[in-house]
Design a protein around this motif. Structure first.
Motif, PDB file in Angstrom:
ATOM      1  N   THR A  34     -70.511  14.935  -4.985  1.00 46.02           N
ATOM      2  CA  THR A  34     -69.190  14.295  -4.977  1.00 46.02           C
ATOM      3  C   THR A  34     -69.206  13.208  -6.049  1.00 46.02           C
ATOM      4  OG1 THR A  34     -70.008  13.140  -3.038  1.00 46.02           O
ATOM      5  CG2 THR A  34     -68.435  14.879  -2.661  1.00 46.02           C
ATOM      6  N   CYS A  35     -69.527  11.970  -5.668  1.00 48.39           N
ATOM      7  CA  CYS A  35     -69.607  10.928  -6.702  1.00 48.39           C
ATOM      8  C   CYS A  35     -71.023  10.942  -7.304  1.00 48.39           C
ATOM      9  CB  CYS A  35     -69.295   9.564  -6.104  1.00 48.39           C
ATOM     10  SG  CYS A  35     -70.468   9.063  -4.847  1.00 48.39           S
ATOM     11  N   ASP A  36     -71.172  10.317  -8.471  1.00 45.11           N
ATOM     12  CA  ASP A  36     -72.474  10.317  -9.162  1.00 45.11           C
ATOM     13  C   ASP A  36     -73.551   9.629  -8.329  1.00 45.11           C
ATOM     14  OD1 ASP A  36     -71.305  11.645 -11.187  1.00 45.11           O
ATOM     15  OD2 ASP A  36     -71.195   9.949 -12.577  1.00 45.11           O
ATOM     16  N   THR A  51     -58.583   8.115   5.184  1.00 42.93           N
ATOM     17  CA  THR A  51     -59.990   7.983   4.768  1.00 42.93           C
ATOM     18  C   THR A  51     -60.748   9.169   5.375  1.00 42.93           C
ATOM     19  OG1 THR A  51     -60.699   6.829   6.774  1.00 42.93           O
ATOM     20  CG2 THR A  51     -59.846   5.441   4.997  1.00 42.93           C
ATOM     21  N   CYS A  52     -62.043   9.257   5.068  1.00 46.79           N
ATOM     22  CA  CYS A  52     -62.819  10.350   5.676  1.00 46.79           C
ATOM     23  C   CYS A  52     -63.312   9.973   7.071  1.00 46.79           C
ATOM     24  CB  CYS A  52     -63.952  10.766   4.756  1.00 46.79           C
ATOM     25  SG  CYS A  52     -63.266  11.736   3.399  1.00 46.79           S
ATOM     26  N   THR A  53     -63.046   8.735   7.492  1.00 47.76           N
ATOM     27  CA  THR A  53     -63.194   8.401   8.912  1.00 47.76           C
ATOM     28  C   THR A  53     -61.783   8.247   9.476  1.00 47.76           C
ATOM     29  OG1 THR A  53     -63.631   6.170   8.066  1.00 47.76           O
ATOM     30  CG2 THR A  53     -65.499   7.376   8.988  1.00 47.76           C
ATOM     31  N   ASN A  75     -58.183  15.424   0.126  1.00 44.11           N
ATOM     32  CA  ASN A  75     -57.924  14.803  -1.165  1.00 44.11           C
ATOM     33  C   ASN A  75     -58.832  13.608  -1.399  1.00 44.11           C
ATOM     34  OD1 ASN A  75     -55.828  16.698  -1.617  1.00 44.11           O
ATOM     35  ND2 ASN A  75     -54.528  15.522  -0.227  1.00 44.11           N
ATOM     36  N   CYS A  76     -60.085  13.908  -1.717  1.00 47.14           N
ATOM     37  CA  CYS A  76     -61.060  12.863  -2.028  1.00 47.14           C
ATOM     38  C   CYS A  76     -60.844  12.418  -3.474  1.00 47.14           C
ATOM     39  CB  CYS A  76     -62.474  13.423  -1.854  1.00 47.14           C
ATOM     40  SG  CYS A  76     -63.763  12.294  -2.392  1.00 47.14           S
ATOM     41  N   ALA A  77     -61.110  11.140  -3.739  1.00 57.84           N
ATOM     42  CA  ALA A  77     -60.921  10.623  -5.100  1.00 57.84           C
ATOM     43  C   ALA A  77     -61.921  11.222  -6.087  1.00 57.84           C
ATOM     44  CB  ALA A  77     -61.018   9.106  -5.088  1.00 57.84           C
ATOM     45  N   PHE A  83     -68.195  -1.109  -5.950  1.00 65.13           N
ATOM     46  CA  PHE A  83     -68.896  -0.168  -6.840  1.00 65.13           C
ATOM     47  C   PHE A  83     -68.561   1.299  -6.556  1.00 65.13           C
ATOM     48  CE2 PHE A  83     -71.983  -3.779  -6.367  1.00 65.13           C
ATOM     49  CZ  PHE A  83     -71.696  -4.369  -7.587  1.00 65.13           C
ATOM     50  N   CYS A  84     -67.524   1.559  -5.754  1.00 64.63           N
ATOM     51  CA  CYS A  84     -67.092   2.951  -5.593  1.00 64.63           C
ATOM     52  C   CYS A  84     -66.100   3.245  -6.705  1.00 64.63           C
ATOM     53  CB  CYS A  84     -66.425   3.178  -4.235  1.00 64.63           C
ATOM     54  SG  CYS A  84     -65.648   4.818  -4.154  1.00 64.63           S
ATOM     55  N   GLN A  85     -66.584   3.914  -7.729  1.00 65.15           N
ATOM     56  CA  GLN A  85     -65.712   4.139  -8.892  1.00 65.15           C
ATOM     57  C   GLN A  85     -64.534   5.056  -8.592  1.00 65.15           C
ATOM     58  OE1 GLN A  85     -68.660   5.385 -11.686  1.00 65.15           O
ATOM     59  NE2 GLN A  85     -69.083   3.307 -12.341  1.00 65.15           N
TER      60      GLN A  85
HETATM   61  S1  BJ8 Z   1     -64.724  13.698   0.828  1.00 65.37           S
HETATM   62  S2  BJ8 Z   1     -64.768  10.140   0.417  1.00 65.37           S
HETATM   63  S3  BJ8 Z   1     -67.013  11.850   2.623  1.00 65.37           S
HETATM   64  S4  BJ8 Z   1     -67.354  12.140  -0.909  1.00 65.37           S
HETATM   65  S5  BJ8 Z   1     -67.644   5.287  -1.036  1.00 65.37           S
HETATM   66  S6  BJ8 Z   1     -70.407   7.418  -1.555  1.00 65.37           S
HETATM   67  S7  BJ8 Z   1     -67.220   8.217  -3.011  1.00 65.37           S
HETATM   68  S8  BJ8 Z   1     -69.218   5.563  -4.212  1.00 65.37           S
HETATM   69  S9  BJ8 Z   1     -67.960   8.795   0.533  1.00 65.37           S
HETATM   70 FE1  BJ8 Z   1     -66.902  10.647   0.656  1.00 65.37          FE
HETATM   71 FE2  BJ8 Z   1     -66.870  13.302   0.950  1.00 65.37          FE
HETATM   72 FE3  BJ8 Z   1     -65.145  12.076  -0.654  1.00 65.37          FE
HETATM   73 FE4  BJ8 Z   1     -64.929  11.823   1.932  1.00 65.37          FE
HETATM   74 FE5  BJ8 Z   1     -69.331   7.655  -3.460  1.00 65.37          FE
HETATM   75 FE6  BJ8 Z   1     -67.319   6.016  -3.111  1.00 65.37          FE
HETATM   76 FE7  BJ8 Z   1     -69.639   5.432  -2.039  1.00 65.37          FE
HETATM   77 FE8  BJ8 Z   1     -68.194   7.506  -1.148  1.00 65.37          FE
END
Ligand code: BJ8
Length: 425
Positions: A144-146, A309-311, A342-344, A375-377
């Motif tokens: 997902t994110c780096d 949110t995802c929670t 719809n995750c960022a 720091f969540c880009q």
């Molecule tokens: S679908 S929100 S559970 S990735 S808050 S670790 S994005 S730097 S949690 Fe997520 Fe799946 Fe997306 Fe949902 Fe990275 Fe941001 Fe930290 Fe994050």
């Protein structure tokens, strides 16, 4: 609970001293945030107890089931199809970290300028104070994110970590890629569990996950009433527990709570007064035991009536169609959930903006708090687009960024108070 479970924790190779210190702070915080609320629904008692037994009774239950041959997998993202784990009668645990306590240890192997959710989960493993982390057979990470995707390489040194490649767009090609990834995870789970995933077993797994999503959606709908029949804090706690509890028991308890909430709505009974400012929170997930923002908002006199949110809503978005007759069709149905969340991490992600506007309308929100963990880009950068769209729609929006420490609580409170004053004026 400590004494009765010490042997179990020792057998899990936990650091008992550190664990004592960690658990020692929780009852006080829980009492302050939850138990001192007035007029809570009586059926919150189940969830209070589930939290109290999170490191005790629930772990014992999981270990007994593990002994009976059930595999235990840890996950970190709502895109990971738990239906496949359920299909082999496995146990799925969401392991994102929400505690400041473990952040310093996470920072020993990760950069300090990384989001606290990742540093906290890493710290939980390194500190050996999370019995779930100690009990899992393997982990399922995702790209997902780096920060997350590089963390899996380090975590893999401690627990076998399988990584799914999550697409970052939602085209047909991306759906095909995701379908392939789900098939590869299926093979991995079959290999680890020694069981074949048949259409019948997967259908049961899909039903189980759908039922839990439907119960959480029902809870979300109940929160639309004014006065709200349940606080945002309690709803958040329930969402957080969804990642740990037995799914069938959890679903039954959420539905039972919803019965009570619907009766309260019929009687016009709420946790906050009718007309109290109603806020929608959108942004990064809030993993257990992160309650700071909700507590600040609700002690300031507002009520949180939804979380994008995802929670929150992203957890139960996208029911999986139950009409697949073959595993191939079922995997296609599972893959389609990609378009509903719809995750960022996705680009472009205009559906998230549309979702937030729709949710704000449905829940009759007076304002929106856009919340990013430091720091969540993905979520921080996307904030600008969301803020602009909300302003154009005439919805007041407050952007907040924070971490898991309490250091900025006074500053956040000042900004929340000023926002509420502006809304009520
Ligand atoms: S679908 S929100 S559970 S990735 S808050 S670790 S994005 S730097 S949690 Fe997520 Fe799946 Fe997306 Fe949902 Fe990275 Fe941001 Fe930290 Fe994050």
């Amino acid at each position: 609970m400590s004494e009765a479970y010490r042997e179990m924790w020792r057998a899990l190779d936990m650091d008992l001293e550190k664990h004592d210190v960690f658990l020692g702070g929780l009852p006080g915080a829980f009492s302050e945030v939850f138990l001192q609320q007035e007029n809570r629904p009586a059926r919150m008692a189940y969830f209070d107890n589930a939290l109290a037994e999170a490191h005790g009774g629930r772990i014992k239950e999981i270990l007994d089931q593990k002994k009976a041959g059930r595999p235990v997998a840890g996950t970190f993202c709502v895109f990971v199809p738990e239906e496949l784990i359920f299909a082999v009668d496995g146990i799925s645990i969401g392991l994102c970290g929400g505690a400041q306590f473990t952040v310093p240890t996470g920072e020993q192997v990760l950069p300090r300028n990384l989001c606290p959710l990742i540093k906290s989960l890493m710290g939980f493993k390194l500190d050996r104070i999370c019995p779930y982390f100690q009990a899992v057979d393997f982990l399922i990470g995702e790209t997902t994110c780096d920060g997350k995707k590089k963390t899996w390489e380090i975590l893999n040194e401690y627990v076998p970590t399988y990584v799914m490649e999550l697409p970052q767009k939602k085209t047909e090609a991306d759906l095909t890629l995701w379908e392939g990834e789900i098939n590869r995870l299926k093979e991995e789970i079959e290999r680890r569990s020694g069981q074949a995933i048949t259409a019948e077993k997967l259908a049961a797994g899909i039903k189980k996950a759908n039922a839990r999503r439907a119960a959480l959606a029902r809870l979300y709908r109940a929160r639309q009433a004014d006065p709200a029949p349940i606080s945002g804090k309690d709803a958040l706690l329930i969402s957080q527990l969804a990642f740990f509890d037995d799914p069938e028991r959890f679903t039954a308890q959420v539905n039972s709570l919803c019965d009570e909430l619907e009766e309260r709505i019929a009687r016009g009974e709420g946790v906050a007064r009718k007309g109290a400012p109603r806020l929608l929170v959108t942004g990064t997930p809030m993993a257990l035991p992160y309650w700071k923002l909700h507590h600040l908002v609700e002690t300031a006199g507002a009520v949180i009536i939804a979380e994008e949110t995802c929670t929150g809503t992203r957890y139960f978005a996208g029911q999986v169609a139950e009409d697949g007759l073959t595993v191939e069709e079922q995997v296609k149905n599972l893959a389609r959930r990609l378009t509903a969340i719809n995750c960022a991490c996705f680009t472009p992600n205009k559906e998230r903006v549309e979702d937030i506007l729709r949710l704000a309308r449905e829940a009759k929100a007076d304002g929106v708090i856009y919340f990013s963990l430091q720091f969540c880009q993905p979520f921080s950068v996307e904030g600008r687009l969301v803020e602009k769209a909300l302003q154009e729609a005439g919805l007041p929006v407050l952007r907040l960024e924070s971490d898991y420490s309490e250091e900025d609580a006074a500053q956040l409170k000042t900004r929340i108070d000023a926002f509420l004053e502006m809304i009520t004026a």
